[in-house]
Design a protein around this motif. Structure first.
Motif, mmCIF file in Angstrom:
data_model
loop_
_atom_site.group_PDB
_atom_site.id
_atom_site.type_symbol
_atom_site.label_atom_id
_atom_site.label_comp_id
_atom_site.label_asym_id
_atom_site.label_seq_id
_atom_site.Cartn_x
_atom_site.Cartn_y
_atom_site.Cartn_z
ATOM 1 N N ARG A 1 60.866 43.378 58.348
ATOM 2 C CA ARG A 1 62.177 43.650 57.755
ATOM 3 C C ARG A 1 63.035 44.478 58.694
ATOM 4 O O ARG A 1 62.551 45.162 59.587
ATOM 5 C CB ARG A 1 62.012 44.398 56.436
ATOM 6 C CG ARG A 1 61.517 45.813 56.659
ATOM 7 C CD ARG A 1 61.521 46.650 55.436
ATOM 8 N NE ARG A 1 60.899 47.943 55.733
ATOM 9 C CZ ARG A 1 60.328 48.691 54.846
ATOM 10 N NH1 ARG A 1 60.259 48.304 53.586
ATOM 11 N NH2 ARG A 1 59.799 49.854 55.184
ATOM 12 N N MET A 2 64.337 44.383 58.456
ATOM 13 C CA MET A 2 65.331 45.241 59.090
ATOM 14 C C MET A 2 66.308 45.665 58.006
ATOM 15 O O MET A 2 66.588 44.897 57.082
ATOM 16 C CB MET A 2 66.075 44.495 60.204
ATOM 17 C CG MET A 2 65.215 44.106 61.395
ATOM 18 S SD MET A 2 66.167 43.305 62.714
ATOM 19 C CE MET A 2 66.680 41.790 61.875
ATOM 20 N N ILE A 3 66.828 46.874 58.108
ATOM 21 C CA ILE A 3 67.750 47.397 57.099
ATOM 22 C C ILE A 3 69.104 47.629 57.758
ATOM 23 O O ILE A 3 69.202 48.338 58.769
ATOM 24 C CB ILE A 3 67.223 48.698 56.477
ATOM 25 C CG1 ILE A 3 65.860 48.454 55.830
ATOM 26 C CG2 ILE A 3 68.212 49.242 55.457
ATOM 27 C CD1 ILE A 3 65.253 49.687 55.200
ATOM 28 N N GLY A 4 70.137 46.998 57.185
ATOM 29 C CA GLY A 4 71.489 47.146 57.682
ATOM 30 C C GLY A 4 72.403 47.740 56.634
ATOM 31 O O GLY A 4 71.959 48.308 55.632
ATOM 32 N N GLY A 5 73.698 47.606 56.860
ATOM 33 C CA GLY A 5 74.682 48.216 55.978
ATOM 34 C C GLY A 5 75.348 49.402 56.658
ATOM 35 O O GLY A 5 74.852 49.941 57.659
ATOM 36 N N THR A 6 76.481 49.834 56.111
ATOM 37 C CA THR A 6 77.236 50.933 56.712
ATOM 38 C C THR A 6 76.426 52.209 56.786
ATOM 39 O O THR A 6 76.398 52.891 57.815
ATOM 40 C CB THR A 6 78.529 51.168 55.913
ATOM 41 O OG1 THR A 6 79.300 49.966 55.882
ATOM 42 C CG2 THR A 6 79.350 52.270 56.548
ATOM 43 N N ALA A 7 75.753 52.559 55.680
ATOM 44 C CA ALA A 7 74.961 53.794 55.670
ATOM 45 C C ALA A 7 73.851 53.740 56.709
ATOM 46 O O ALA A 7 73.559 54.740 57.381
ATOM 47 C CB ALA A 7 74.386 54.021 54.279
ATOM 48 N N ALA A 8 73.210 52.584 56.850
ATOM 49 C CA ALA A 8 72.146 52.447 57.845
ATOM 50 C C ALA A 8 72.710 52.531 59.262
ATOM 51 O O ALA A 8 72.085 53.128 60.157
ATOM 52 C CB ALA A 8 71.412 51.122 57.642
#
Length: 743
Positions: free
Chosen positions: A532-539
């Motif tokens: 897995r990879m975690i994205g998004g603005t906070a990440a």
């Protein structure tokens, strides 16, 4: 070498060539602004960045680049208000550059309708990115915002926030230039005691900044260049050009006072002061080059622009400025007399003539009796005055121990701006639509396999139980508190790609970075059934902070060692070089420490910006590198005259006092010029630019007073001949400096 020989003998041709080049490059300079990007504040190559690239390629996820808040006096769910809202959405969809539009009226999503039903949202995804997206927003938004009958439309969203930041930074740059120019001219007039000569350093400042804007325009074709690069490079280039021009002018007038002709005096000034200019520029370039370590486009573009403007400032100072100086010096006195007589007649003042000497000391241009007195005091009582200055600097640096760092967001804009107010209203009234989210990308061979579906359901339930999770959306439905609250429907199917699945972890609206970073760590701690990879603005923000903090030590080592080597090559002394870098670090710590109560805590009452409880780390790193370069820059000016005197007399104390007396006026004027230009930048409405301007102004002020006036002479007096000691094996580092060192 050929240019160095041709330029002095052809002053008119040089001036004509500069004028022609200026006119030819004017369209390029103007066109630079259209290609600058307002983004680039997050690191590239991180896990969040890679996740974002996969999401863009694999999933049909809408990106709300623009958000329109549609408000009315009646319910937006039906009737005439709904017809107007639907027509507005259709109008936006027909605009060039719009990739996708969604609204409450075509989705019937309750998340896009406020609780009282009087406000609704229109989301817009643009086809362009960076500067192109900003141009599209500037074309679309002004025609839609405002009143449409009984309906009011306001705009928000990241792209429109960036567009407003671009507009404000350009306006603030013009205001800063207009505000700083009179003060800079006044400072130069007082330092040089000549109106005509005061204009020359400002002229090469304009040439340096114009040439740098041309380089920035060229760089936009190979890398993203931040819109703030113009503000920063203009202030830095103008300040350094004035510094270098002032140093050469003072040395030239000193040589003329000794009886040299104009041409000989200019040549001597360029040979002696020009060497200090080149070493000073090399130090600033080395410090700025340390920013290239960080994988943040914003910092790299500012480093490239800063390096270019420093190089142009040094080259114009040693090549073009001597031509202007040689041309202006014979006419400066006559022009100044005419201006003086005119002002005297206007003010009805008596005509006076100042004495040529004062207390037996020749009134040689550039000799400062005040700085000589300070140097005498500091060398007579080095322990008392040096320790007192060090204690004051350490006291200023104390708040640094509790500093918190963050990344710029929409809060850098003033609270009075329409986009800021609209964005806060959207966050407040539409929590389900405006809350940030973490996007978990799971790599699987067959996203629609039964086993995978079961694993996704189990994973989504576990993540939904975490604190500060508003909900989880997956291909198997929506979850909250460990339970599935919505079964899968067609909207969930877009969370399945060709070889990956997307799980969106929604956070409550208004979640601040510290809380979102804690949630990110918790989500990463939950075991996943697939890579897995975690994205998004906070990440992206969290990963950027980690990348910056992990590379700070490398950048500090690069900047410190580079500055040490440059100063060592210039002075030929190990102790004095180490002392230069150590005192620069002390003044930097004091300057950054002063920013904590000003910007992080908001205790001093500097209004006009939002106190976020953090210092913007990118601008802070830029400030530190520039301030380190400027600190060593002033030290090079001082050490050049101290060593020159020490080489002929061998007396440490008299050499220190002489060097301070000769360079004190230059350092005072140069630091005041930087303070003036940065204070104008500190008045910016964009908090990031205000932080940079305030930090540099404070640091330079502390450096020019406590460090340069007290700590430097005290430390050098205590060291004595050891200032110039070098190990025998490292003498080769001393690039041609005089051998007046301790054996």
């Amino acid at each position: 070498m050929l240019a160095a020989k041709w330029i002095p003998g052809n002053p008119w041709r040089v001036i004509a060539l500069v004028a022609v080049l200026g006119l030819a490059l004017f369209p390029v300079v103007v066109g630079c602004f259209a290609r600058l990007t307002p983004s680039g504040f997050t690191a590239t190559g991180t896990e969040a960045d890679r996740a974002g690239q996969v999401i863009e390629q694999e999933f049909d996820e809408p990106s709300a680049d623009l958000v329109f808040l549609v408000s009315g006096h009646t319910s937006m769910a039906g009737g005439e208000a709904a017809d107007v809202g639907r027509a507005l959405a259709d109008s936006v969809a027909g605009q060039p550059g719009v990739a996708r539009v969604w609204s409450y009226w075509d989705t019937a999503s309750p998340a896009l309708l406020s609780a009282d039903e009087r406000d609704a949202l229109i989301g817009v995804e643009l086809s362009g990115r960076g500067a192109q997206a900003v141009d599209m927003a500037q074309r679309i938004v002004p025609d839609l915002v405002g009143r449409h009958g009984d309906i009011t439309v306001a705009a928000a969203g990241p792209v429109w926030s960036s567009a407003e930041a671009v507009r404000l930074s350009r306006e603030d740059l013009r205001a800063a230039e207009l505000a700083a120019a009179p003060f800079v001219l006044l400072i130069l007039m007082l330092a040089l005691r000549s109106v005509a000569l005061a204009l020359l350093p400002m002229a090469i400042g304009v040439v340096s900044v114009a040439a740098t804007l041309t380089v920035l325009h060229a760089l936009t074709w190979v890398m993203p260049v931040s819109v703030f690069a113009v503000n920063v490079t203009a202030a830095l280039g103008f300040g350094l050009s004035v510094d270098y021009g002032l140093l050469i002018t003072m040395r030239c007038r000193e040589e003329m006072a000794r009886g040299e002709a104009v041409g000989e005096a200019v040549a001597t000034a360029v040979r002696l002061a020009g060497r200090a200019v080149l070493f000073s520029a090399a130090t600033v370039v080395a410090c700025l080059a340390a920013l290239l370590v960080f994988p943040v486009p914003f910092l790299r573009s500012l480093a490239a622009g800063g390096i270019a403007v420093v190089a142009f400032a040094a080259l114009t100072a040693v090549l073009i400025f001597p031509v202007l100086l040689r041309f202006a010096l014979p006419h400066a006195a006559r022009l100044d007399r005419r201006l003086s007589d005119r002002v005297r007649r206007m003010l009805r003042l008596p005509k006076t003539k100042g004495p040529d000497t004062r207390d037996g000391v020749p009134a040689v241009p550039g000799y400062s009796r005040a700085w000589a007195w300070v140097g005498n005091a500091a060398t007579r009582r080095p322990v008392l005055l040096g320790a007192s200055a060090a204690v004051l600097l350490l006291f200023c640096a104390m708040p640094l121990s509790r500093a918190q760092f963050g990344i710029a967001d929409e809060r850098v804009l003033p609270e009075s701006t329409q986009v800021r107010q609209t964005g806060e209203r959207v966050h407040r009234e539409f929590p389900d639509a405006s809350g940030d989210r973490l996007s978990v990308v799971l790599s699987v061979a067959d996203p629609r396999a039964a086993r995978v579906t079961t694993e996704v359901d189990h994973y989504a339930r576990k993540v939904s139980t975490l604190t500060n999770v508003a909900g989880v959306d997956a291909v198997t439905g929506s979850y909250r508190g460990g339970s599935r609250i919505t079964p899968p429907h067609p909207a969930h199917q877009r969370l399945a790609g060709e070889g990956a699945l997307l799980v969106n972890v929604r956070m409550p609206a208004g979640t601040q970075p510290p809380a979102s970073e804690r949630l990110l760590d918790k989500v990463r701690a939950v075991p996943a059934f697939a890579p897995r990879m975690i994205g998004g603005t906070a990440a992206r923000v969290a990963d950027t902070k980690r990348e910056l903090t992990s590379r700070v030590s490398i950048a500090a080592l690069m900047a410190g060692s580079s500055a040490l080597l440059v100063v060592m090559s210039f002075t030929g002394g190990l102790f004095v070089s180490c002392k230069t870098v150590a005192l620069a670090v002390l003044s930097l710590s004091a300057g950054v420490g002063c920013l904590v109560p000003l910007f992080q805590d908001g205790r001093v009452g500097m209004g006009g910006y939002t106190v976020t409880g953090q210092l913007e780390i990118s601008m802070l790193l830029l400030m530190v590198c520039i301030a380190l370069g400027l600190s060593v820059d002033y030290e090079v000016f001082l050490l050049a005259r101290i060593k020159e005197r020490y080489a002929s007399t061998g007396d440490s104390r008299s050499s220190i006092v002489y060097g301070m007396a000769r360079t004190g006026r230059v350092i005072s004027a140069s630091s005041l010029v930087v303070v003036a230009t940065m204070s104008a930048l500190a008045m910016s409405r964009v908090t990031s630019l205000r932080l940079l301007g305030t930090g540099l102004a404070l640091t330079v002020l502390l450096d020019a007073t406590l460090v340069r006036a007290l700590l430097v002479p005290a430390a050098m007096q205590l060291a004595g001949r050891a200032n110039w000691w070098m190990p025998q094996w490292s003498r080769r580092i001393d690039a041609g400096s005089e051998p007046a060192v301790m054996q």
